[in-house]
Design an enzyme around this catalytic site. Structure first.
Site, PDB file in Angstrom:
ATOM      1  N   LYS B 174     -18.582 -18.755  11.741  1.00 50.46           N
ATOM      2  CA  LYS B 174     -18.192 -18.554  13.176  1.00 50.46           C
ATOM      3  C   LYS B 174     -16.625 -18.156  13.212  1.00 50.46           C
ATOM      4  O   LYS B 174     -16.100 -18.181  12.252  1.00 50.46           O
ATOM      5  CB  LYS B 174     -18.196 -19.870  14.095  1.00 50.46           C
ATOM      6  N   THR B 185     -10.982 -21.486  15.147  1.00 50.38           N
ATOM      7  CA  THR B 185     -11.151 -21.863  13.653  1.00 50.38           C
ATOM      8  C   THR B 185     -12.221 -20.753  13.173  1.00 50.38           C
ATOM      9  O   THR B 185     -12.896 -20.325  13.879  1.00 50.38           O
ATOM     10  CB  THR B 185     -11.907 -23.289  13.371  1.00 50.38           C
ATOM     11  N   GLU B 271     -11.665 -11.581  19.784  1.00 52.32           N
ATOM     12  CA  GLU B 271     -11.537 -11.818  21.006  1.00 52.32           C
ATOM     13  C   GLU B 271     -11.251 -10.600  21.781  1.00 52.32           C
ATOM     14  O   GLU B 271     -10.011  -9.866  21.543  1.00 52.32           O
ATOM     15  CB  GLU B 271     -10.463 -12.860  21.303  1.00 52.32           C
TER      16      GLU B 271
END
Lengths: 399, 399
Positions: B174, B185, B271
């Protein structure tokens, strides 16, 4: 330090022209001239890819005397090879001939796009005209001519006194990040009529740059063209100011203040910026580690977007301190927004204080203090927020 | 390497639950269990501010054996002091009791907000239920449960053979940057049924992480919780794979490929990212300097906004190489977008090639090659573009 009163510096004259280097109708070429050769000191980019004007000018400044600065916006004359260096030299020669001085006394500086040849016909035509136009009150016009994506001209000035004689220090600067379409630059030129010892001028400039231009960040990019010059022509006729004297310390403090004032203007005018934030680290084991930690926080995209979001996000700050490389004991870290403490001994002080901190984040200028409680090292870094407009300005082909 | 066929790894079982740690109705707690204690190796955050689960788990992994991994999203258990460490230990104890194994064989991992206490009642209630739910085909569900701002689950798998016995390697990960409201993280867990020599497992993991998770950047922020674990339970019953053998090299190559595959997924899911760009530096004086130069380009906000702008802006790239600290001779630098050379010997190759390069920038995945022509050092870094959405995601309070 009423800057509004200070329009010039004894013995320095200025001229600007719209030379068609950047875009039609906008001033883009400037000349600064001292009636007498001035003592000088300079700090240049540390980028290993160095633009031609820096290659030409740095050794000239190191010789210790300078009488004129020719500076253009619109073209950085960087990554232009040997022809670029010849062009820079030719620009300096044009200014020297027009002014009737030794070419070695001319500093040449450029800012703008990378990789394009200088339009030499523009220089051939306009440099002689500049020399004919010199006037004592043109410092603000110079600050305007060297703007690229800057949204306002940057000038700062102060007066001092040595041996009963008043003197003036005046600085102009440009910079707002590195810029579309290809790059840009931080430039600053500081002029004084004070008579100062060469070693003092050099030392005061280096210390001042360290605490100002080397302690700001908009993005983390160091341009190929960065240049800070200080010229002292001695026409204030004061007794020479020396290191290790109260007057020497006062001179250095005034120079520092002007450099810091200009540097903060650059951050305030940072591409897309809406905030000016001082990141103050104290309690580090050394000055160097305090700087390292402050720089890490000031350059974190996550911290900078949180500032834009007006979010008292101490988690991102403590993480940036943690990976800075500075020695830290997580259980000793305090963090304050303004005077509101949000972290004590590495732990939150609670929701109520976090909400009070949020009010501080809504102001346009504030301080974040990180106390590491390990030693006496303290340093500040000045940063802007990372905004939609930063992306917009720098992704210009798409927007 | 037909991943579609690989649903699990011999001897490993998985379970997930919506435990109400993150938000209602979303799985946020996962358990990975090996029927027998597995050989293990791990790489942990280098941030000096270390989250409690890392403090607890790192020494357990260093002992060399692990049988279960308990991981939650929604809360990082970072900056939570001694109570946070006690909570992490309690989580591990709950899993150990439910599974009937030694607590020292349980790895605990967390991702989510910083500075908030773990909701222990959620763990007390749900960990025993996880242990009762274990199934062989739940790897994808684990990848889903550990997502935070990730937009898709990240799983990669491969099969190999040693001594005529097939084995499987499967990884889940992840990460999409550090995240609102407080952090996040990068986590990765790799499982294999191969029997391998401990030194090989450790070495292959470290090399693989170096070339994958340590060669990607979305923002430059290193979280307090980063953790990569590899567990090898040996149930493939192959002759133990050793270093310095062809089978050892094949195993390391497969592990590397999975780690790189997962790492690229993280960048692709960065992102706000719309591009996955490989920055390939070659011709550096050493591997270290090639990495340094590639990292400098990959992390430059100006380069990343230019990628978003689909702008073949080699000026920003050459500037980032110049300030990277790597040895460069500006007059030897070549730059290519895909296979289109835009810079030769530090100079532009002209407008026509720059326009051809622009077409490459319009694709979602491409390579930028920088050849320094000084030596044999070569390295790649993987980066995303810097977009409006990156700012939007990370300035969430304002948007």
């Amino acid at each position: 330090m009423d800057q509004g009163m200070i329009k010039g510096v004894q013995g320095f004259r200025f001229a600007t022209r719209p030379a068609g280097i950047r875009k039609a109708g906008r001033t883009d070429l400037a000349l600064i001239f001292s009636e007498v050769p001035a003592l000088c000191a300079g700090v240049f980019t540390t980028n290993k890819v160095v633009a031609a004007p820096v290659t030409l000018t740095a050794p000239r400044i190191r010789r210790g005397e300078c009488q004129a600065i020719l500076v253009n916006s619109g073209n950085a004359n960087a990554c232009t090879g040997e022809p670029g260096l010849q062009n820079a030299r030719r620009c300096g020669d044009l200014a020297a001939r027009a002014l009737g001085i030794d070419p070695e006394l001319v500093a040449v500086s450029s800012t703008g796009v990378i990789g394009a040849p200088l339009p030499m016909d523009r220089f051939e035509e306009h440099v002689p005209l500049l020399a004919a136009d010199l006037a004592a009150d043109g410092a603000m016009a110079v600050a305007e001519a060297i703007m690229t994506t800057d949204s306002f001209p940057k000038v700062s000035a102060a007066q001092g006194e040595a041996g009963g004689r008043p003197y003036t220090i005046l600085g102009v600067a440009k910079g707002a990040g590195m810029i579309h379409p290809n790059m840009a630059t931080m430039l600053a030129f500081v002029l004084t009529d004070a008579a100062v010892e060469p070693a003092l001028l050099d030392q005061a400039l280096r210390q001042g740059v360290d605490l100002s231009f080397n302690s700001i960040t908009v993005d983390r990019d160091t341009s190929t063209n960065d240049m800070v010059l200080v010229l002292a022509n001695g026409l204030a006729a004061n007794p020479v100011i020396c290191r290790g004297t109260p007057e020497g310390e006062a001179f250095a403090a005034e120079l520092n203040a002007i450099l810091l004032d200009l540097a903060k203007m650059i951050v305030r005018d940072g591409e897309g910026a809406t905030k000016l934030v001082e990141i103050r680290v104290r309690g580090a084991v050394s000055y160097g580690e305090a700087r390292q930690a402050a720089c890490s926080v000031a350059t974190s995209n996550l911290v900078k977007t949180a500032f834009f979001g007006e979010d008292a996000n101490w988690g991102r700050i403590i993480a940036a301190v943690g990976y800075s490389g500075a020695e830290v004991d997580p259980e000793k870290i305090d963090i304050l927004f303004g005077d509101v403490q949000v972290v004590r001994n590495g732990l939150t002080t609670g929701k109520e204080l976090e909400e009070r901190a949020t009010a501080i984040l809504k102001t346009p200028e504030f301080t974040v203090t990180v106390d590491l409680h390990l030693g006496d090292g303290a340093a500040s870094y000045y940063t802007s927020d990372l905004t939609y407009d930063y992306v917009k300005i720098n992704a210009a082909y798409r927007t």
